[in-house]
Design a protein around this motif. Structure first.
Motif, PDB file in Angstrom:
ATOM      1  N   TYR A 296       0.812  -1.223   0.000  1.00 20.33           N
ATOM      2  CA  TYR A 296       0.000   0.000   0.000  1.00 20.33           C
ATOM      3  C   TYR A 296       0.847   1.277   0.000  1.00 20.33           C
ATOM      4  N   SER A 297       1.986   1.203  -0.670  1.00 19.62           N
ATOM      5  CA  SER A 297       2.917   2.328  -0.697  1.00 19.62           C
ATOM      6  C   SER A 297       2.794   3.065  -2.023  1.00 19.62           C
ATOM      7  N   PRO A 298       3.408   4.235  -2.124  1.00 19.30           N
ATOM      8  CA  PRO A 298       3.336   4.950  -3.404  1.00 19.30           C
ATOM      9  C   PRO A 298       4.158   4.259  -4.490  1.00 19.30           C
ATOM     10  N   GLN A 299       3.761   4.418  -5.725  1.00 20.03           N
ATOM     11  CA  GLN A 299       4.616   4.016  -6.833  1.00 20.03           C
ATOM     12  C   GLN A 299       5.904   4.850  -6.785  1.00 20.03           C
ATOM     13  N   GLY A 300       6.980   4.290  -7.294  1.00 18.72           N
ATOM     14  CA  GLY A 300       8.221   5.054  -7.365  1.00 18.72           C
ATOM     15  C   GLY A 300       9.257   4.628  -6.348  1.00 18.72           C
ATOM     16  N   VAL A 301       9.099   3.442  -5.783  1.00 26.01           N
ATOM     17  CA  VAL A 301      10.175   2.865  -4.970  1.00 26.01           C
ATOM     18  C   VAL A 301      10.039   1.346  -4.989  1.00 26.01           C
ATOM     19  N   GLY A 302      11.169   0.667  -5.100  1.00 23.77           N
ATOM     20  CA  GLY A 302      11.232  -0.781  -5.010  1.00 23.77           C
ATOM     21  C   GLY A 302      12.258  -1.161  -3.959  1.00 23.77           C
ATOM     22  N   VAL A 303      12.326  -2.434  -3.664  1.00 27.28           N
ATOM     23  CA  VAL A 303      13.275  -2.914  -2.644  1.00 27.28           C
ATOM     24  C   VAL A 303      13.976  -4.160  -3.154  1.00 27.28           C
ATOM     25  N   LEU A 304      15.309  -4.180  -3.028  1.00 26.30           N
ATOM     26  CA  LEU A 304      16.024  -5.458  -3.110  1.00 26.30           C
ATOM     27  C   LEU A 304      16.685  -5.704  -1.766  1.00 26.30           C
ATOM     28  N   ALA A 305      16.283  -6.806  -1.135  1.00 27.05           N
ATOM     29  CA  ALA A 305      16.937  -7.234   0.102  1.00 27.05           C
ATOM     30  C   ALA A 305      17.876  -8.374  -0.267  1.00 27.05           C
ATOM     31  N   PHE A 306      19.045  -8.419   0.357  1.00 26.48           N
ATOM     32  CA  PHE A 306      19.951  -9.537   0.063  1.00 26.48           C
ATOM     33  C   PHE A 306      20.782  -9.881   1.285  1.00 26.48           C
ATOM     34  N   SER A 307      21.186 -11.131   1.308  1.00 23.12           N
ATOM     35  CA  SER A 307      21.913 -11.600   2.487  1.00 23.12           C
ATOM     36  C   SER A 307      23.405 -11.344   2.316  1.00 23.12           C
ATOM     37  N   ASN A 308      24.103 -11.392   3.425  1.00 19.30           N
ATOM     38  CA  ASN A 308      25.537 -11.058   3.423  1.00 19.30           C
ATOM     39  C   ASN A 308      26.372 -11.978   2.549  1.00 19.30           C
ATOM     40  N   ASN A 309      25.872 -13.187   2.302  1.00 22.62           N
ATOM     41  CA  ASN A 309      26.693 -14.112   1.509  1.00 22.62           C
ATOM     42  C   ASN A 309      26.574 -13.870   0.002  1.00 22.62           C
TER      43      ASN A 309
ATOM     44  N   SER B  29      23.083   4.883  -6.572  1.00 18.54           N
ATOM     45  CA  SER B  29      23.619   6.113  -7.154  1.00 18.54           C
ATOM     46  C   SER B  29      22.517   7.090  -7.507  1.00 18.54           C
ATOM     47  N   GLY B  30      22.809   8.350  -7.275  1.00 13.47           N
ATOM     48  CA  GLY B  30      21.826   9.387  -7.587  1.00 13.47           C
ATOM     49  C   GLY B  30      20.901   9.629  -6.414  1.00 13.47           C
ATOM     50  N   THR B  31      20.052  10.614  -6.570  1.00 10.61           N
ATOM     51  CA  THR B  31      19.153  10.998  -5.489  1.00 10.61           C
ATOM     52  C   THR B  31      18.062   9.951  -5.294  1.00 10.61           C
ATOM     53  N   LEU B  32      17.873   9.551  -4.062  1.00 13.49           N
ATOM     54  CA  LEU B  32      16.836   8.564  -3.728  1.00 13.49           C
ATOM     55  C   LEU B  32      15.441   9.178  -3.869  1.00 13.49           C
ATOM     56  N   PRO B  33      14.426   8.347  -4.091  1.00 13.31           N
ATOM     57  CA  PRO B  33      13.053   8.860  -4.123  1.00 13.31           C
ATOM     58  C   PRO B  33      12.511   9.041  -2.709  1.00 13.31           C
ATOM     59  N   THR B  34      13.032  10.038  -2.011  1.00 11.61           N
ATOM     60  CA  THR B  34      12.749  10.207  -0.582  1.00 11.61           C
ATOM     61  C   THR B  34      11.249  10.172  -0.227  1.00 11.61           C
ATOM     62  N   PRO B  35      10.402  10.972  -0.896  1.00  8.88           N
ATOM     63  CA  PRO B  35       8.986  10.956  -0.472  1.00  8.88           C
ATOM     64  C   PRO B  35       8.369   9.562  -0.582  1.00  8.88           C
ATOM     65  N   ASN B  36       8.784   8.795  -1.583  1.00  7.07           N
ATOM     66  CA  ASN B  36       8.210   7.467  -1.765  1.00  7.07           C
ATOM     67  C   ASN B  36       8.700   6.500  -0.692  1.00  7.07           C
ATOM     68  N   ILE B  37       9.961   6.660  -0.294  1.00  4.34           N
ATOM     69  CA  ILE B  37      10.492   5.799   0.766  1.00  4.34           C
ATOM     70  C   ILE B  37       9.777   6.108   2.082  1.00  4.34           C
ATOM     71  N   ILE B  38       9.499   7.382   2.299  1.00  3.45           N
ATOM     72  CA  ILE B  38       8.786   7.757   3.520  1.00  3.45           C
ATOM     73  C   ILE B  38       7.346   7.245   3.458  1.00  3.45           C
ATOM     74  N   GLY B  39       6.774   7.252   2.264  1.00  5.05           N
ATOM     75  CA  GLY B  39       5.454   6.639   2.079  1.00  5.05           C
ATOM     76  C   GLY B  39       5.486   5.139   2.329  1.00  5.05           C
ATOM     77  N   LEU B  40       6.582   4.518   1.897  1.00  9.35           N
ATOM     78  CA  LEU B  40       6.744   3.070   2.106  1.00  9.35           C
ATOM     79  C   LEU B  40       6.719   2.719   3.584  1.00  9.35           C
ATOM     80  N   GLU B  41       7.340   3.570   4.393  1.00  8.23           N
ATOM     81  CA  GLU B  41       7.333   3.298   5.833  1.00  8.23           C
ATOM     82  C   GLU B  41       5.900   3.201   6.355  1.00  8.23           C
ATOM     83  N   SER B  42       5.060   4.151   5.918  1.00 10.19           N
ATOM     84  CA  SER B  42       3.670   4.150   6.389  1.00 10.19           C
ATOM     85  C   SER B  42       2.891   2.977   5.830  1.00 10.19           C
TER      86      SER B  42
END
Lengths: 374, 374
Positions: free
Chosen positions: A200-213, A243-256
């Motif tokens: 239920y977050s705004p469009q304009g941000v994705g996530v890649l999670a990855f493990s240390n290995n 690299s480059g400026t992050l989509p800050t408003p969308n990341i903050i939306g993602l938190e909510s």
């Protein structure tokens, strides 16, 4: 208007998400990680706080913010950088993973196998094992099909990958918000999210999670706010992938959005279970309607067709005549349609969110009934 | 609080931009280009309408929406795909172009030259010409330095590239909103924008505009809403460069930012001219202060140092003691600092927007005076 295209993107965002994005455009509107002044630090700290929350939610070692889930999958696949070997993906996989994998196979000495499920409703480790070769280095599995909601038993597949030392990539585009994701418990090495869907977050941000290995190379190069004097991309830090400026408003939306899902997880999913069960049963009772989604599938994705009517035409009628938004066609998932035998017809997909109602489902069933009599 | 870090991102967005993003999260919150129903079409049509506006503003043949300006520059540089030849960039170039170019030079048979300006304040075609070789295929020029606002004479460089049949890439990250950009008149083949800076748009969207004569390969692979059955990336369409869900709310915010700049262009730039001239003169009168920005530079970017004080330390004092936000360090622009001889010290950069005031500039000058006496 009835919106049943939530697998494309959840149309209604919680009001907390709207407020959060506005905060991202006002209070947190400096550039995070690019200066040392207090506003930039406020933003940077906020981003890191959210990163920690996402890590915690997924039980992940590392989280990178990307443009969208496709971007995350490109980083996962192109960033692992092996230039020869064998990759397995599944018939449930979206073009977001299939296309980077097949593009790699064209460029490098990489062969590809597509695993298909023996039993409808779930893709198991037994569907994967026959495809494994000596040089298999990556197994990529869509956790939940965007066409019919079919799921994969990622826990057992993860255990198998762990035992065989094969990198395990899970596309969580459709499953996040509906199924439990625990990278350590499920032995997931890389996990992509499309937060604008089930989170239920705004469009304009994705996530890649990855493990240390996982050894991941950046695939985009540019300013990182670090090693400014170095004309080559820094390596080994999270910034090197952002690299480059992050989509800050969308990341903050993602938190909510994430908070919303965490605090309503059971409500969301029991509601979707109810509505899915109802829709699946009612649609399958209509003469001429074929439902592809397994009757037990409870995640709000119902793929079906009416007789031999083109799925795009049915969707168009639903939109024009009934004011109901669903998606027809191939849903960027050709491998799935090849498996289902629906490459020509496509599939009509109704996909629900927490904000849909029982009464909408009733109206939808009535509309499908009427169309089936055409 | 005084915010003078607008070259990193404009902190205050016009209220129209905030409303537009909210509209993007409510009215236009379907997935554009992914379904045929009316809400998706509403979004798709809106995106295409904005694309046309951006094309018109830049006099561009094609416009691709990206995650950010860095993403746009990566597409421009990696997407041209030549695997041998010679590239020229300039000492004003940001790591957003330098790093993809140098990464390419490591991977392929590509050599790189860095052109530097003979005369302070403007980088001319005469600074470029001595570096041109028989196999030069790309000239990449930052239109306006993010460190000291130094501009490049892109019209003459463009004419030269056109005559010599060399692809001309302009990084408009800092110049858009301040200097005229006309791709046809200036013979620009590819142009990148960072709308969240001088176009007062939200973070989370970038632009790559390119002319029809550029052959660009996609660098990201995935769903395009087209040719769903094809596991390889479609080619030759705008969608082929925009895999995955677009950042719709940010693009809708971009439309409003662009409208704001178009309707206030003269006001914005005459104000910045006034404030820049004042700041440049006043700072250069302070004993021990060295201003790097040319006295005639009118674009609101003032790079300076105080004696041999570390630029990061000065920025920290300005933030902690005076509540003034500026950026110190290298600003992701190592080539520039190599040229200026400031790789060690960095540069303190004050960068203004339309929303800054004369009284803020006065306070800032007083603060720098006090620090210079430390």
């Amino acid at each position: 208007m009835i919106y049943f295209d939530n697998s494309a993107t959840t149309f209604i965002k919680p009001k907390e998400v709207l407020s959060a994005v506005l905060q991202g455009l006002t209070k947190y509107s400096a550039n995070p990680g690019r200066s040392g002044h207090k506003l930039s630090m406020l933003c940077a700290n906020k981003i890191e706080e959210i990163r920690e929350k996402v890590k915690e939610y997924l039980n992940a070692d590392n989280v990178v913010f990307t443009e969208n889930c496709t971007d995350a999958l490109n980083l996962a696949i192109l960033g692992t950088k092996l230039q020869n070997g064998h990759v397995i993906l599944t018939s449930n996989d979206h073009n977001a993973s299939a296309r980077p994998i097949f593009e790699m196979s064209k460029r490098y000495d990489i062969s590809v196998s597509v695993a298909t499920p023996k039993n409808r409703g779930i893709l198991t480790v037994d569907d994967i094992i026959p495809h494994v070769k000596q040089n298999t280095y990556l197994i990529c599995v869509n956790h939940m099909s965007n066409v019919d909601g079919e799921i994969a038993d990622i826990e057992k597949i993860g255990q198998f990958c762990y035992d065989k030392n094969i990198t395990f990539l899970v596309d969580g585009a459709q499953s996040a918000g509906h199924l439990v994701l625990d990278m350590k418990k499920q032995h997931i090495d890389m996990l992509s999210l499309a937060p604008h869907k089930g989170l239920y977050s705004p469009q304009g941000v994705g996530v890649l999670a990855f493990s240390n290995n996982v050894k991941l190379e950046p695939i985009r190069y540019g300013g990182t706010g670090t090693e400014g004097e170095n004309v080559f991309q820094p390596k080994g830090t999270i910034e090197s992938y952002e690299s480059g400026t992050l989509p800050t408003p969308n990341i903050i939306g993602l938190e909510s959005g994430l908070e919303f899902v965490k605090s309503h997880f059971d409500d969301i999913n029991s509601k979707l279970d109810d509505l899915s069960t109802y829709l699946n049963y009612e649609l399958s009772q209509i003469p001429g309607v074929k439902v592809y989604t397994h009757p037990n599938n409870a995640y709000g994705v119902i793929g079906f067709n009416i007789k031999d009517f083109g799925s795009t035409e049915v969707s168009q009628i639903l939109s024009d005549k009934y004011d109901i938004c669903v998606r027809g066609g191939l849903h960027c998932a050709g491998l799935k349609h090849k498996f289902l035998g629906t490459l020509e017809q496509g599939v009509v997909r109704a996909s629900l969110s927490f904000f849909n109602t029982f009464s909408e489902c009733e109206k939808f069933v009535r509309a499908v009934k009427q169309i089936s009599k055409m």
